[in-house]
Each structure stands twice: as structure tokens, then as C-alpha cells.
Design a protein around this motif. Structure first.
Motif, PDB file in Angstrom:
ATOM      1  N   VAL A  99       1.072  -1.413  -0.106  1.00  0.00           N
ATOM      2  CA  VAL A  99       0.058   0.144  -0.028  1.00  0.00           C
ATOM      3  C   VAL A  99       0.759   1.215  -0.010  1.00  0.00           C
ATOM      4  CG1 VAL A  99      -1.654   1.157   1.393  1.00  0.00           C
ATOM      5  CG2 VAL A  99      -1.858  -1.241   1.235  1.00  0.00           C
ATOM      6  N   ILE A 100       1.939   1.291   0.940  1.00  0.00           N
ATOM      7  CA  ILE A 100       2.902   2.334   0.872  1.00  0.00           C
ATOM      8  C   ILE A 100       3.644   2.547  -0.579  1.00  0.00           C
ATOM      9  CG2 ILE A 100       4.969   3.157   2.141  1.00  0.00           C
ATOM     10  CD1 ILE A 100       3.910   1.783   4.556  1.00  0.00           C
ATOM     11  N   GLN A 101       4.049   1.587  -1.036  1.00  0.00           N
ATOM     12  CA  GLN A 101       4.887   1.556  -2.492  1.00  0.00           C
ATOM     13  C   GLN A 101       3.791   2.163  -3.389  1.00  0.00           C
ATOM     14  OE1 GLN A 101       8.171   0.931  -3.234  1.00  0.00           O
ATOM     15  NE2 GLN A 101       8.195   1.034  -1.283  1.00  0.00           N
ATOM     16  N   ALA A 102       2.550   2.093  -3.611  1.00  0.00           N
ATOM     17  CA  ALA A 102       1.574   2.574  -4.506  1.00  0.00           C
ATOM     18  C   ALA A 102       1.414   4.241  -4.191  1.00  0.00           C
ATOM     19  CB  ALA A 102       0.306   1.653  -4.590  1.00  0.00           C
ATOM     20  N   ALA A 103       1.665   4.520  -2.859  1.00  0.00           N
ATOM     21  CA  ALA A 103       1.295   5.845  -2.622  1.00  0.00           C
ATOM     22  C   ALA A 103       1.969   7.007  -3.219  1.00  0.00           C
ATOM     23  CB  ALA A 103       1.206   5.833  -1.129  1.00  0.00           C
ATOM     24  N   ARG A 104       1.444   8.136  -3.283  1.00  0.00           N
ATOM     25  CA  ARG A 104       2.268   9.432  -3.714  1.00  0.00           C
ATOM     26  C   ARG A 104       2.472  10.239  -2.663  1.00  0.00           C
ATOM     27  NH1 ARG A 104       1.176  11.107  -9.026  1.00  0.00           N
ATOM     28  NH2 ARG A 104       2.954  12.846  -8.588  1.00  0.00           N
ATOM     29  N   THR A 105       1.887  10.143  -1.594  1.00  0.00           N
ATOM     30  CA  THR A 105       2.317  10.736  -0.243  1.00  0.00           C
ATOM     31  C   THR A 105       1.887   9.766   0.842  1.00  0.00           C
ATOM     32  OG1 THR A 105       1.191  12.885  -1.224  1.00  0.00           O
ATOM     33  CG2 THR A 105       1.593  12.932   1.069  1.00  0.00           C
ATOM     34  N   VAL A 106       2.691   9.841   1.907  1.00  0.00           N
ATOM     35  CA  VAL A 106       2.369   8.927   3.037  1.00  0.00           C
ATOM     36  C   VAL A 106       2.932   9.345   4.105  1.00  0.00           C
ATOM     37  CG1 VAL A 106       3.180   6.613   3.982  1.00  0.00           C
ATOM     38  CG2 VAL A 106       3.656   7.127   1.405  1.00  0.00           C
ATOM     39  N   PHE A 107       2.185   9.470   5.083  1.00  0.00           N
ATOM     40  CA  PHE A 107       2.248  10.128   6.673  1.00  0.00           C
ATOM     41  C   PHE A 107       2.241   8.913   7.710  1.00  0.00           C
ATOM     42  CE2 PHE A 107       0.465  11.439  10.648  1.00  0.00           C
ATOM     43  CZ  PHE A 107       1.676  12.355  11.097  1.00  0.00           C
ATOM     44  N   TRP A 108       3.458   8.736   8.619  1.00  0.00           N
ATOM     45  CA  TRP A 108       3.577   7.839   9.496  1.00  0.00           C
ATOM     46  C   TRP A 108       3.455   8.253  10.958  1.00  0.00           C
ATOM     47  CZ3 TRP A 108       8.425   4.497  10.419  1.00  0.00           C
ATOM     48  CH2 TRP A 108       8.218   3.471  11.394  1.00  0.00           C
ATOM     49  N   ASN A 109       2.870   7.694  11.729  1.00  0.00           N
ATOM     50  CA  ASN A 109       2.961   8.365  13.311  1.00  0.00           C
ATOM     51  C   ASN A 109       2.549   7.000  14.006  1.00  0.00           C
ATOM     52  OD1 ASN A 109       1.688   9.141  15.930  1.00  0.00           O
ATOM     53  ND2 ASN A 109       3.041  10.701  15.363  1.00  0.00           N
ATOM     54  N   GLY A 110       3.408   6.526  14.735  1.00  0.00           N
ATOM     55  CA  GLY A 110       3.519   5.439  15.804  1.00  0.00           C
ATOM     56  C   GLY A 110       3.886   4.073  15.273  1.00  0.00           C
ATOM     57  N   PRO A 111       4.578   3.275  16.064  1.00  0.00           N
ATOM     58  CA  PRO A 111       4.944   2.211  15.786  1.00  0.00           C
ATOM     59  C   PRO A 111       4.284   1.034  15.693  1.00  0.00           C
ATOM     60  CG  PRO A 111       5.492   2.406  17.971  1.00  0.00           C
ATOM     61  CD  PRO A 111       4.962   3.741  17.643  1.00  0.00           C
TER      62      PRO A 111
END
Length: 378
Positions: free
Chosen positions: A288-300
Motif C-alpha cells: 500500500v505504501i509503495q503505491a502511494a504518492r504521499t505517506v504519513f506515519w505516526n506510531g510504531p
């Protein structure tokens, strides 16, 4: 300066000979009286150098830890002062702001003491700008003020995620509690195409979906809320399909205590604790991440401090590092995980504020930003 925007360093005019109070975020880890990670100190250097190269006299101030409104040698700013003296000679650093109860109480008397003898104020402490504390919201009422380079960069990167991200926009949220992130989940679902849920909070969602969760962390009073979210936004929400779990008798952080570690499906057996997403989920989320144009991540994704339960978080960090889209990590434990795995340099923007980044995404504003926009020169 356009209406509604933050005053910048350039808006301060000629700063030669002016005394500048700089609110920085030097809340850094200290061990045995030594700063063990100077990232936040270095992050303030572009602002400090801009001011000092133009002849300003800079006095920096910061909080450090939680000394509860009274002096505590454990939280002395002295180790930070030593590092700052090497990186930015001539810059003064006040003692820990939180040694005075007036800081967290936003006491006008404490504000007056802070600004005494100062001509200008600069806020470069993004990580503290969601707090309506004296050093954040007080000086802009009294002095011409500006956002530092770090603060401005955070706002320039994070606000567009809330209003106009490039799609597909994927958000990844982990951490312990749904209740801590429910509001930001709602805000992100309004703009995100996919929302990946991991960490301890995933078990409340899994229970809401009808799975067994064993002895995993759960917020019983949030199960119905999660069920409603799944019914309304189920096509956007991605939950783990397998879990890395610790069996009876095991202890987090203590492999010698026994307790089997095993990958299970989305159902965790009785007596077992889910402590990380499994490899199948990690691979699905990475796609899913690889197909994104923008990614936001917060939290392990799990208890990554224990090597037995780091694989899920490491997989997400690696997927972020390899992603072709624009990648943003919202500070806190996620930033610590990137450092642990040596991947921080591969991320487009690593925020210096975990709580501040989430609040800005949720509300679109912070007390510190609002205060700057109300400054006499704004």
C-alpha cells in the motif's frame, strides 16, 4: 506577509544589535549528564545562524523533561548548554523553563520576566507549539515575533497533508491507544485514501471486527466507536491479518523470562499478547505504501524496543525509506524507530514534534502558531 500566514525571520527587519529571545525545543535525551542525541539542537542552527550572522544577540530558552514546576538537578539544562556552546558560540541559554511553575501555567508574570530586556521573539519550537505555555504564547503578545526556519518548515510540510496532499495519500497510525488518536483518525479519513492501523491500538479495532485478542491491549470503551468507524470507512481502513504474539509467562523486554513467540492470524489465543504485526501484514502494508504518492506515519507497529517485536515497525520504516512518494514521519516513537534502524536520512521529512504534528493535522492550527499571527508585527 500575506493575511493568515506566519511572520518570518525576514519580517523582523534589521536585527543588527537587537536582542532576540529564541524559543527552541532542546528537550533532548540525556544520560549521565551527557546529551546522547543532539538532533534537536542542530535543528535550531539554521535559525540561530541567520540571526547571529546579521548581528543579533540571541538568548535561547527551552524546557527539558517534566520537573513539575521546581528546580530539579536531574533536568538541568547544563548538558544542553555545553553542546550549544560548541555548535553556536556566543548564544546564551536560560535554565530549564519548567523549573518555574509559571511556564506551564502561562503566568503573565513569568512571561514578563522572560521578555525583559529583549527586543524580538522567535519561536522555533514546533514540538512544543501545541502547548499554550508562557514561553510559546506569551512573548508574541509583547514583542515583534517570527517563526524560525524549523517551525516554518514543519508547517509548510504538514498543513498541505491536511488540505491538498498528492493522491493516493496513505496514513499509517500505530501506538497504544485509539482514544489518543481518534480525533486525528477522523481528520485523516476526510482526506486519506488509505489508513493503516497497527500497534496496540489495532486490537481494539480487531475486537470490533469480531476477532479474539487474547490478553492484548484493548480499550473496551472504544470498541463500539471502532465498530462504527469500520462500518463507515471500512474500505479505507487496513488492519493486520496476522500478529506476532507472546505466550503465557513471557515478559516484554526480557527474553530470558520464557514465553513462546509465535506468528498467529488475526485471532490471538487466550493467554497470549499481540505485540507486533506479523510478516504477512507487514508485506501487505508495504505494498500500500509503495503505491502511494504521499505517506504519513505516526506510531510504531509493535514494541520495537524489544528485538523480538521490532520486525513490523522495521518493515514499515523500510517501506517508507523505499517509497517513491513524498514521505513524512510525525516525530515521537516513529522517529526514534527510524534512528534505531538507520533510515531517517531516507525520509523526506521527519517532524520534530509527535504530538504537535498530530494536533496540526487534526485542527489545522496550534496555540503557538496562533500567537505568532497575533504578534505586533504580524
Amino acid at each position: 506577509m500575506t493575511p493568515g500566514s506566519l511572520p518570518t525571520l525576514e519580517d523582523l527587519g534589521d536585527v543588527e544589535g537587537r536582542r532576540v529571545l529564541l524559543r527552541a525545543d532542546f528537550n533532548v535525551p540525556i544520560r549521565d549528564g551527557v546529551v546522547v542525541d543532539d538532533f534537536r539542537i542542530r535543528a535550531a542552527l539554521p535559525t540561530i545562524e541567520w540571526l547571529t550572522e546579521r548581528g543579533a544577540r540571541v538568548t535561547a530558552c527551552s524546557h527539558l523533561g517534566r520537573p513539575k514546576g521546581k528546580p530539579d538537578p536531574t533536568y538541568s539544562i547544563e548538558p544542553v548548554r555545553r553542546v550549544l556552546a560548541e555548535l553556536a558560540p556566543g548564544v546564551e541559554l536560560l535554565e530549564n523553563l519548567r523549573f518555574d511553575p509559571g511556564e506551564e501555567a502561562n503566568d503573565p508574570t513569568f512571561v514578563a520576566k522572560l521578555v525583559e530586556g529583549q527586543d524580538l521573539y522567535v519561536n522555533d519550537a514546533f514540538g512544543a507549539s501545541h502547548r499554550a505555555h508562557a514561553s510559546i504564547v506569551g512573548p508574541p503578545r509583547l514583542l515583534p515575533s517570527a517563526a524560525g526556519r524549523l517551525l516554518q518548515r514543519e508547517v509548510d510540510v504538514l498543513l498541505p497533508l491536511r488540505t491538498d496532499p498528492e493522491h493516493p495519500f496513505v496514513c499509517i497510525l500505530g501506538g497504544a491507544k485509539v482514544s489518543d488518536k481518534l480525533a486525528v483518525i477522523g481528520a485523516l479519513l476526510r482526506v486519506a485514501d488509505s489508513l493503516i492501523i497497527g500497534g496496540g491500538m489495532c486490537f481494539t479495532f480487531l475486537k470490533a471486527r469480531g476477532h479474539t485478542i487474547g490478553d492484548s491491549l484493548v480499550e473496551e470503551d472504544m470498541v463500539d466507536t471502532c465498530r462504527e468507524l469500520l462500518e463507515r470507512e471500512g474500505d479505507k481502513l487496513h488492519l493486520p491479518t496476522d500478529i506476532t504474539a507472546l505466550g503465557p509467562g513471557g515478559e516484554i523486554g526480557n527474553p530470558d523470562a520464557g514465553g513462546e513467540v509465535r506468528q498467529v492470524g488475526a485471532d490471538v489465543p487466550d493467554g497470549w499478547k499481540g505485540l507486533d504485526i506479523g510478516p504477512g501484514s507487514a508485506a501487505e502494508f508495504a505494498d500500500v505504501i509503495q503505491a502511494a504518492r504521499t505517506v504519513f506515519w505516526n506510531g510504531p507497529m509493535g514494541v520495537f524496543e524489544d528485538p523480538r517485536f521490532e520486525a513490523g515497525t522495521k518493515a514499515i520504516a523500510s517501506a517508507m525509506a523505499d517509497a517513491p512518494g513524498f514521505t513524512v514521519v510525525g516525530g515521537g516513537d516513529s522517529a526514534a524507530a527510524l534512528d534505531q534502524f538507520g533510515l531517517a536520512a531516507a525520509i523526506d521529512h521527519v517532524s520534530t514534534g509527535g504530538g504537535a504534528s498530530l494536533e496540526l493535522l487534526e485542527l489545522g492550527d496550534l496555540p503557538g502558531l496562533e500567537a505568532l499571527r497575533g504578534a505586533p508585527n504580524a
